[in-house]
Design a protein around this motif. Structure first.
Motif, mmCIF file in Angstrom:
data_model
loop_
_atom_site.group_PDB
_atom_site.id
_atom_site.type_symbol
_atom_site.label_atom_id
_atom_site.label_comp_id
_atom_site.label_asym_id
_atom_site.label_seq_id
_atom_site.Cartn_x
_atom_site.Cartn_y
_atom_site.Cartn_z
ATOM 1 N N VAL A 130 0.812 -1.217 0.000
ATOM 2 C CA VAL A 130 0.000 0.000 0.000
ATOM 3 C C VAL A 130 0.852 1.277 0.000
ATOM 4 O O VAL A 130 0.307 2.384 -0.095
ATOM 5 C CB VAL A 130 -0.959 0.029 1.215
ATOM 6 C CG1 VAL A 130 -1.975 -1.090 1.106
ATOM 7 C CG2 VAL A 130 -0.193 -0.048 2.531
ATOM 8 N N GLY A 131 2.172 1.130 0.104
ATOM 9 C CA GLY A 131 3.016 2.315 0.097
ATOM 10 C C GLY A 131 4.461 1.979 -0.231
ATOM 11 O O GLY A 131 4.977 0.945 0.213
ATOM 12 N N VAL A 132 5.104 2.839 -1.016
ATOM 13 C CA VAL A 132 6.522 2.698 -1.353
ATOM 14 C C VAL A 132 7.150 4.079 -1.286
ATOM 15 O O VAL A 132 6.610 5.041 -1.846
ATOM 16 C CB VAL A 132 6.727 2.114 -2.771
ATOM 17 C CG1 VAL A 132 8.212 1.929 -3.052
ATOM 18 C CG2 VAL A 132 5.984 0.808 -2.941
ATOM 19 N N ASP A 133 8.279 4.199 -0.599
ATOM 20 C CA ASP A 133 8.901 5.509 -0.432
ATOM 21 C C ASP A 133 10.417 5.341 -0.350
ATOM 22 O O ASP A 133 10.926 4.639 0.525
ATOM 23 C CB ASP A 133 8.372 6.170 0.846
ATOM 24 C CG ASP A 133 8.748 7.636 0.944
ATOM 25 O OD1 ASP A 133 9.934 7.966 0.720
ATOM 26 O OD2 ASP A 133 7.869 8.459 1.251
ATOM 27 N N ARG A 134 11.132 5.991 -1.255
ATOM 28 C CA ARG A 134 12.587 5.869 -1.252
ATOM 29 C C ARG A 134 13.210 6.636 -0.089
ATOM 30 O O ARG A 134 14.152 6.173 0.551
ATOM 31 C CB ARG A 134 13.166 6.369 -2.579
ATOM 32 C CG ARG A 134 14.612 5.937 -2.808
ATOM 33 C CD ARG A 134 15.138 6.400 -4.149
ATOM 34 N NE ARG A 134 14.368 5.929 -5.278
ATOM 35 C CZ ARG A 134 14.457 4.699 -5.771
ATOM 36 N NH1 ARG A 134 15.277 3.817 -5.210
ATOM 37 N NH2 ARG A 134 13.728 4.337 -6.821
ATOM 38 N N ASP A 135 12.693 7.835 0.186
ATOM 39 C CA ASP A 135 13.290 8.677 1.225
ATOM 40 C C ASP A 135 13.148 8.072 2.621
ATOM 41 O O ASP A 135 14.013 8.257 3.471
ATOM 42 C CB ASP A 135 12.652 10.071 1.211
ATOM 43 C CG ASP A 135 12.979 10.839 -0.061
ATOM 44 O OD1 ASP A 135 14.010 10.524 -0.685
ATOM 45 O OD2 ASP A 135 12.191 11.736 -0.432
ATOM 46 N N ARG A 136 12.055 7.356 2.865
ATOM 47 C CA ARG A 136 11.797 6.812 4.197
ATOM 48 C C ARG A 136 12.678 5.623 4.538
ATOM 49 O O ARG A 136 12.726 5.211 5.695
ATOM 50 C CB ARG A 136 10.323 6.416 4.342
ATOM 51 C CG ARG A 136 9.380 7.600 4.455
ATOM 52 C CD ARG A 136 7.928 7.160 4.541
ATOM 53 N NE ARG A 136 7.658 6.370 5.718
ATOM 54 C CZ ARG A 136 7.226 5.109 5.696
ATOM 55 N NH1 ARG A 136 7.053 4.474 4.546
ATOM 56 N NH2 ARG A 136 6.968 4.465 6.818
ATOM 57 N N ALA A 137 13.366 5.055 3.551
ATOM 58 C CA ALA A 137 14.219 3.896 3.844
ATOM 59 C C ALA A 137 15.295 4.260 4.852
ATOM 60 O O ALA A 137 15.525 3.549 5.831
ATOM 61 C CB ALA A 137 14.843 3.366 2.554
ATOM 62 N N GLY A 138 15.978 5.389 4.624
ATOM 63 C CA GLY A 138 17.008 5.824 5.554
ATOM 64 C C GLY A 138 16.443 6.169 6.915
ATOM 65 O O GLY A 138 17.053 5.871 7.945
#
Length: 338
Positions: A130-138
């Motif tokens: 339901v969600g994908v985020d590159r910035d939140r990985a770090g």
């Protein structure tokens, strides 16, 4: 210029990507993949024979990551990339966060993919992306990496007074073992589900000469000064991760509900006293920087070198040396007997 290790090795539980694949959706049959290949609303399931592997991760001075030598999976020394953070929803409506990790080969191509769940993933359960985020990985990885105390923990001030951590304020003067009385630079607070890598470790009162229970994040390192080398590491000053002391009795994992975590940042990495136990404060390094607000990050970035140079409080004790039923008794005895 050679790149050296900047922070302690971190060990996290990961699944191999092929063990978590699409059971219904556009990418039917495909394993979890880098962000650009993922499709929202795809439904994922765990392979019946899937198991977690401990992946050793080193944070490097240049801000990157690589696989540590002490790892169950992956090629030691290989570059590791935090690709993206996933939000996975189970049929009961609960959302579980996970991070996609990419191991690179010497040519910069993908060698292996891993999934780091931040709460347990269950077999025979559908998980909808339901969600994908590159910035939140770090940011998510930083939350795992930060050492944290829990609400109610008593911290010793320079005056000797015991103050609950939630009552501390920036500028308060705290007693440190290594550098006298020092002012708190920043206090962070997060509230997370007490599951998986976020489930705290409880050290019962009296276990390590602590008057009250001490509850900390799993990778929080406790300082032990051995008056006699009971463990056999050849050094008197030791740093021991709380998770490595778990015995299911006097030290145990406390899962369920939510937990309030607090991070204490000083101008340097220090050893302070929490419930009477010597324990580390937040180490500012490439792993943990994303937890700081941008304005604070700009203020404290010049302190990175001071934090790196302060990483000499003791020897990190490997889990293998503590994998014995009398480990806690040995540590307790070593710190009290001459």
């Amino acid at each position: 210029m050679s790149v050296t290790r900047y922070a302690p090795i971190q060990s996290v539980p990961v699944y191999l990507a092929e063990d978590f694949s699409v059971t219904n959706g556009a990418n039917l049959g495909d394993a979890v993949a880098p962000m650009d290949e993922l499709m929202l609303d795809d439904v994922y399931g765990m392979a019946t024979d899937a198991r977690t592997w401990r992946l050793g991760i080193e944070a490097m001075e240049d801000g990157g990551f690589r696989i540590a030598g002490d790892t169950e999976t992956g090629q030691p020394g290989a570059a590791l990339h935090l690709d993206c953070a996933l939000s996975l929803m189970s049929p009961d409506g609960h959302t579980t966060d996970a991070i996609v990790l990419v191991e690179l080969d010497t040519t910069g191509h993908i060698a292996e993919l891993y999934l780091l769940p931040l709460a347990p993933l269950l077999p025979k359960t559908d998980y909808t992306l339901v969600g994908v985020d590159r910035d939140r990985a770090g940011q998510k990885f930083a939350q795992v990496a930060c050492v944290s105390f829990t609400r109610g923990t008593h911290i010793t001030l320079g005056s000797g007074a015991q103050v609950r951590i939630e009552d501390l304020k920036v500028g308060d003067r705290v007693l440190t073992r290594d550098d006298g009385v020092r002012e708190v630079r920043w206090i962070g607070q997060t509230t997370v589900r007490a599951m998986g890598e976020f489930a705290p470790i409880v050290i019962r009162a009296g276990t390590l000469n602590n008057e009250n229970d001490l509850v900390v994040s799993p990778d929080h390192r406790l300082f032990v000064y051995q008056r006699r080398d009971e463990i056999g590491v050849g050094r008197p000053e030791l740093l021991v991760k709380a998770r490595h002391l778990v015995n299911g009795d006097t030290v145990f994992v406390q899962e369920g509900g939510f937990v309030d975590y607090f991070q204490l940042l000083f101008d340097r990495h220090h050893i302070i006293y929490a419930e009477g136990i010597a324990a580390e404060t937040m180490l500012l390094d490439p792993r943990t920087r994303p937890t700081l607000p941008q304005e604070m990050l700009e203020q404290v970035s010049p302190l990175l070198d001071q934090h790196a140079s302060g990483e000499g409080h003791g020897m990190d004790v490997a889990k293998a040396l503590l994998d014995r039923p009398d480990a806690i008794d040995l540590l307790k005895r070593a710190s009290t007997k001459r």
